[in-house]
Write a protein that holds these residues in place. Structure first.
Motif, PDB file in Angstrom:
ATOM      1  N   TYR A   1      48.126  -5.244  45.098  1.00 59.33           N
ATOM      2  CA  TYR A   1      48.931  -4.513  46.068  1.00 59.33           C
ATOM      3  C   TYR A   1      49.551  -5.478  47.074  1.00 59.33           C
ATOM      4  N   GLY A   2      50.071  -6.588  46.578  1.00 63.99           N
ATOM      5  CA  GLY A   2      50.763  -7.519  47.441  1.00 63.99           C
ATOM      6  C   GLY A   2      49.918  -8.685  47.912  1.00 63.99           C
ATOM      7  N   SER A   3      48.688  -8.841  47.394  1.00 66.43           N
ATOM      8  CA  SER A   3      47.870  -9.984  47.793  1.00 66.43           C
ATOM      9  C   SER A   3      48.498 -11.266  47.294  1.00 66.43           C
ATOM     10  N   GLY A   4      48.319 -12.328  48.042  1.00 59.60           N
ATOM     11  CA  GLY A   4      48.870 -13.620  47.652  1.00 59.60           C
ATOM     12  C   GLY A   4      47.798 -14.516  47.067  1.00 59.60           C
ATOM     13  N   ASN A   5      48.015 -15.807  47.202  1.00 62.67           N
ATOM     14  CA  ASN A   5      47.079 -16.791  46.672  1.00 62.67           C
ATOM     15  C   ASN A   5      45.805 -16.845  47.513  1.00 62.67           C
ATOM     16  N   HIS A   6      44.665 -17.079  46.851  1.00 61.94           N
ATOM     17  CA  HIS A   6      43.413 -17.316  47.568  1.00 61.94           C
ATOM     18  C   HIS A   6      42.572 -18.315  46.767  1.00 61.94           C
ATOM     19  N   THR A   7      41.841 -19.144  47.493  1.00 58.14           N
ATOM     20  CA  THR A   7      41.009 -20.175  46.869  1.00 58.14           C
ATOM     21  C   THR A   7      39.583 -20.051  47.380  1.00 58.14           C
ATOM     22  N   TRP A   8      38.596 -20.229  46.479  1.00 60.20           N
ATOM     23  CA  TRP A   8      37.193 -20.201  46.878  1.00 60.20           C
ATOM     24  C   TRP A   8      36.421 -21.232  46.054  1.00 60.20           C
ATOM     25  N   VAL A   9      35.124 -21.253  46.232  1.00 58.09           N
ATOM     26  CA  VAL A   9      34.283 -22.307  45.649  1.00 58.09           C
ATOM     27  C   VAL A   9      33.424 -21.723  44.530  1.00 58.09           C
ATOM     28  N   GLU A  10      33.343 -22.462  43.410  1.00 57.53           N
ATOM     29  CA  GLU A  10      32.387 -22.158  42.341  1.00 57.53           C
ATOM     30  C   GLU A  10      31.339 -23.279  42.286  1.00 57.53           C
ATOM     31  N   VAL A  11      30.102 -22.902  42.012  1.00 55.71           N
ATOM     32  CA  VAL A  11      29.016 -23.887  41.879  1.00 55.71           C
ATOM     33  C   VAL A  11      28.260 -23.599  40.585  1.00 55.71           C
ATOM     34  N   TRP A  12      27.627 -24.657  40.046  1.00 56.10           N
ATOM     35  CA  TRP A  12      26.842 -24.497  38.821  1.00 56.10           C
ATOM     36  C   TRP A  12      25.378 -24.314  39.192  1.00 56.10           C
ATOM     37  N   ASP A  13      24.782 -23.184  38.814  1.00 52.81           N
ATOM     38  CA  ASP A  13      23.369 -22.900  39.046  1.00 52.81           C
ATOM     39  C   ASP A  13      22.836 -22.222  37.807  1.00 52.81           C
ATOM     40  N   LYS A  14      22.725 -23.059  36.735  1.00 53.99           N
ATOM     41  CA  LYS A  14      22.362 -22.581  35.398  1.00 53.99           C
ATOM     42  C   LYS A  14      23.464 -21.722  34.780  1.00 53.99           C
ATOM     43  N   LYS A  15      24.380 -21.322  35.578  1.00 49.29           N
ATOM     44  CA  LYS A  15      25.617 -20.658  35.155  1.00 49.29           C
ATOM     45  C   LYS A  15      26.589 -20.784  36.320  1.00 49.29           C
ATOM     46  N   TRP A  16      27.826 -20.494  36.059  1.00 47.56           N
ATOM     47  CA  TRP A  16      28.799 -20.596  37.138  1.00 47.56           C
ATOM     48  C   TRP A  16      28.631 -19.426  38.094  1.00 47.56           C
ATOM     49  N   ARG A  17      28.529 -19.777  39.400  1.00 49.15           N
ATOM     50  CA  ARG A  17      28.430 -18.794  40.476  1.00 49.15           C
ATOM     51  C   ARG A  17      29.580 -19.033  41.445  1.00 49.15           C
ATOM     52  N   PHE A  18      29.831 -18.099  42.310  1.00 45.95           N
ATOM     53  CA  PHE A  18      30.895 -18.340  43.288  1.00 45.95           C
ATOM     54  C   PHE A  18      30.437 -17.915  44.678  1.00 45.95           C
ATOM     55  N   VAL A  19      31.119 -18.472  45.671  1.00 43.92           N
ATOM     56  CA  VAL A  19      30.839 -18.168  47.062  1.00 43.92           C
ATOM     57  C   VAL A  19      32.123 -18.371  47.850  1.00 43.92           C
ATOM     58  N   GLY A  20      32.316 -17.574  48.871  1.00 41.81           N
ATOM     59  CA  GLY A  20      33.476 -17.771  49.714  1.00 41.81           C
ATOM     60  C   GLY A  20      33.401 -19.123  50.409  1.00 41.81           C
ATOM     61  N   ALA A  21      34.530 -19.791  50.542  1.00 38.29           N
ATOM     62  CA  ALA A  21      34.528 -21.129  51.123  1.00 38.29           C
ATOM     63  C   ALA A  21      34.304 -21.070  52.635  1.00 38.29           C
ATOM     64  N   ALA A  22      35.242 -20.484  53.364  1.00 37.34           N
ATOM     65  CA  ALA A  22      35.102 -20.373  54.808  1.00 37.34           C
ATOM     66  C   ALA A  22      34.551 -19.019  55.223  1.00 37.34           C
ATOM     67  N   GLU A  23      34.245 -18.161  54.244  1.00 36.52           N
ATOM     68  CA  GLU A  23      33.763 -16.823  54.571  1.00 36.52           C
ATOM     69  C   GLU A  23      32.588 -16.455  53.669  1.00 36.52           C
ATOM     70  N   PRO A  24      31.450 -17.203  53.750  1.00 33.37           N
ATOM     71  CA  PRO A  24      30.292 -16.881  52.897  1.00 33.37           C
ATOM     72  C   PRO A  24      29.754 -15.492  53.205  1.00 33.37           C
ATOM     73  N   ASP A  25      29.231 -14.836  52.169  1.00 31.63           N
ATOM     74  CA  ASP A  25      28.702 -13.490  52.319  1.00 31.63           C
ATOM     75  C   ASP A  25      27.194 -13.576  52.556  1.00 31.63           C
ATOM     76  N   ASP A  26      26.659 -12.732  53.422  1.00 30.87           N
ATOM     77  CA  ASP A  26      25.227 -12.735  53.727  1.00 30.87           C
ATOM     78  C   ASP A  26      24.376 -12.444  52.502  1.00 30.87           C
ATOM     79  N   GLN A  27      24.983 -11.800  51.477  1.00 33.63           N
ATOM     80  CA  GLN A  27      24.209 -11.469  50.275  1.00 33.63           C
ATOM     81  C   GLN A  27      24.096 -12.642  49.314  1.00 33.63           C
ATOM     82  N   GLY A  28      24.723 -13.759  49.637  1.00 36.53           N
ATOM     83  CA  GLY A  28      24.584 -14.947  48.804  1.00 36.53           C
ATOM     84  C   GLY A  28      25.659 -15.054  47.741  1.00 36.53           C
ATOM     85  N   PHE A  29      25.292 -15.742  46.631  1.00 35.20           N
ATOM     86  CA  PHE A  29      26.246 -15.980  45.554  1.00 35.20           C
ATOM     87  C   PHE A  29      26.798 -14.670  44.969  1.00 35.20           C
ATOM     88  N   ASP A  30      28.004 -14.790  44.427  1.00 32.02           N
ATOM     89  CA  ASP A  30      28.657 -13.709  43.665  1.00 32.02           C
ATOM     90  C   ASP A  30      28.934 -12.452  44.491  1.00 32.02           C
TER      91      ASP A  30
END
Length: 601
Positions: A1-30
């Motif tokens: 609905y009109g969202s533009g580009n966004h970039t975040w961080v992926e890390v390897w922890d036995k599988k690929w996980r992701f986390v917000g770069a400047a906006e980490p979530d309190d619930q942790g990975f993914d």
């Protein structure tokens, strides 16, 4: 609905996980605010896929939003990791992203937003919009039921701003609220009143009148010269002209005159000679008791290739948001008849749009007092031309991302709610400067009066040509009701095409000629400047009382006359104009007849 580009961080922890770069979530990975948006990515569409960068050459490029032509960063398509996270909403629902701004083009602000459904007050959602520190693609999101109308509201200071929104068929949309409030309404209260419904005629005279009118309209135009109406039917114009007008309109609509217009209407095309325009139609809301309102919308583009204009036409079919709460209407998206730079604002376009209106008056079940015109960019130039040239056809007109064209100044807008919007940074082709000049001309014409020139000019500071905040303009326009017989007229002619202007007429239009007219208390004053050879008044019971003498003041000379309404004149003007409200029952020649008659003081 009109969202533009966004970039975040992926890390390897036995599988690929992701986390917000400047906006980490309190619930942790993914977890993260962007999960739902990312889950809607499309793997095989590069602009909507998700990529991870790679040190190894992969044959794919990582899209750099700041340098789309760069190919030096390899990529891996990881879209499938995120689409698997989708939480699917029912097909009947959509997601609405909401931002709140202090003003157009201002910074986003944190503000409480309430969403309610007027039809069901138990439906209520609320949340806090995101401020300037949040990612530009992170929005307050509401889940809506498709086809339902809601009201969004937010407070800014001491004022509460609200906006109606109808959830369409799309799965997602985005909308902005401005704490500075909605644009000033271009429709004054005096333009929201309707003529009272006519008193019905007695059964006997009504049947006789209908037969006589049907016979007149069924007679070929070349054979009507010798036809006349019985005196008892003519007298009905003196006692109940509104009902006679309604009967004449019924007879005209039923007459065997409209076969070609009917074929075009069924095919969704309109023509003026060799110029042919297709159009699309959608109904919004419920048909009002007086008939549908009609909105004719004109697209951007112009002097560009066929496929670009086609794309712009498709965009205009959905560009202005639906507002069923403002009354039921037909939304007609008109394709320009060609791909020229002035396809919506040249001589053939005016008659083409008049033919479009005539089609819908005859076959579309529309209310004659509720015809509207709106356009963006190329279509906005069309609105800037057609509004001033033929204001008698419309209840309101809006021009967006455009400017006045040659010969279409504001002087003829004395009686039409007309609005325009342009960006403060939209300087190409002099748009910004021309609109500023137009605004100043309106102020001079209006003077100290508040009852004339209901024109609204909005310049959005720092805004470019596209994306102006007027997608909800129809909500402001649709309450308007056309005034077809105003008491004051100013008609400055600017072409050789338009021959009728409210209750003024010339058979030989001449550019730069001007007629100024007023009609009050059975006194009609007209002045003419320029090289006009013919001019006429068209009067009826909306303007004068035929039981008393009418004082005609032309070029300062007064003539007192007893005027008589005529069924023939009513039928002739209705056949010529194809609009019941623009038909009149008495024609008074001004040029050359009255200019050479003796004066009476």
């Amino acid at each position: 609905y009109g969202s533009g580009n966004h970039t975040w961080v992926e890390v390897w922890d036995k599988k690929w996980r992701f986390v917000g770069a400047a906006e980490p979530d309190d619930q942790g990975f993914d977890h993260g605010w962007f999960v739902q948006i990312a889950s809607q990515a499309v793997r095989d569409r590069p602009e909507n896929a998700i990529y991870a960068s790679s040190f190894e050459s992969t044959g794919l490029k990582f899209p750099l939003s700041w340098d789309p032509e760069a190919h030096y960063v390899p990529a891996i398509n990881v879209t499938d990791r995120y689409t698997a996270l989708a939480s699917h909403a029912p097909e009947a629902q959509m997601r609405l992203a909401v931002d709140v701004f202090a003003r157009p083009m201002g910074a986003r602000v944190e503000a409480k937003v309430i969403l309610e459904e007027p039809a069901d007050h138990s439906v209520r959602q609320e949340g806090l919009s995101h401020g300037p520190g949040a990612d530009g693609n992170d929005h307050l999101v509401f889940q809506l039921v498709k086809g339902h109308t809601y009201r969004l509201s937010t407070s800014g200071g001491t004022a509460t701003v609200s906006l109606a929104y109808t959830a369409g068929g799309a799965n997602a949309d985005r909308i902005a609220l401005f704490q500075a409030g909605a644009e000033p309404s271009p429709v004054p209260a005096s333009y929201r009143t309707r003529e009272p419904a006519p008193r019905p005629l007695a059964a006997g005279p009504a049947a006789a009148l209908q037969r006589a009118l049907a016979d007149w309209f069924a007679t070929p135009a070349s054979e009507r010269g010798g036809k006349s109406f019985p005196a008892n039917l003519e007298r009905l114009l003196l006692t109940n002209e509104p009902a006679v007008r309604a009967s004449a309109w019924e007879a005209y609509r039923a007459a065997p005159l409209h076969a070609e217009l009917r074929r075009d209407y069924d095919a969704h095309v309109v023509r003026n000679g060799e110029h042919i325009s297709p159009y699309t139609v959608k109904s919004v809301g419920t048909r009002p008791a007086t008939g549908w309102a009609l909105v004719a919308a004109m697209h951007g583009g112009g002097g560009v290739p066929q496929e670009v204009n086609d794309s712009q036409w498709q965009q205009m079919q959905i560009y202005y948001r639906d507002h069923p709460e403002a009354g039921g209407y037909l939304y007609v998206a008109l394709r320009a008849p060609d791909n020229t730079w002035n396809g919506f604002y040249t001589d053939y376009a005016y008659i083409l749009v008049q033919n479009l209106l005539k089609q819908f008056l005859l076959f579309g079940d529309i209310d004659p007092a509720k015809q509207f015109l709106i356009g963006y960019s190329h279509g906005g130039y069309g609105a800037f031309a057609m509004g001033p040239k033929m204001p008698d056809h419309f209840a309101a007109v809006h021009a967006s991302g455009a400017a006045p064209t040659d010969g279409s100044g504001p002087i003829t807008l004395r009686n039409l709610p007309f609005s325009c919007m342009v960006g403060g940074a939209d300087t190409m082709y002099g748009r910004y400067d021309l609109v500023r000049k137009f605004e100043q001309e309106v102020k001079v014409l209006r003077g100290a009066r508040t009852d004339i020139y209901p024109v609204t000019v909005k310049i959005v500071p720092d805004h470019p040509h596209s994306g102006l905040p007027d997608r909800d303009k129809l909500a402001e326009m649709l309450p308007a009701i056309r005034h077809a017989a105003p008491r004051e007229l100013t008609w400055r002619l600017s072409d050789k095409v338009i021959t009728d202007f409210y209750w003024l007429r010339t058979e030989n239009p001449v550019s730069d000629a001007e007629l100024d007219a007023s009609c009050r208390n059975n006194r009609v004053e007209v002045t003419v400047s320029g090289a006009l050879r013919t001019a006429s008044l068209l009067l009826d019971s909306r303007l004068v009382d035929f039981s008393r003498p009418v004082n005609l003041v032309f070029q300062g000379r007064r003539v007192a006359q007893r005027l008589k309404p005529s069924l023939r004149v009513l039928c002739e003007t209705m056949a010529r104009r194809g609009d019941p409200d623009l038909a009149y029952s008495c024609e008074v020649p001004l040029l050359p007849a009255l200019s050479s008659s003796s004066s009476s003081r």
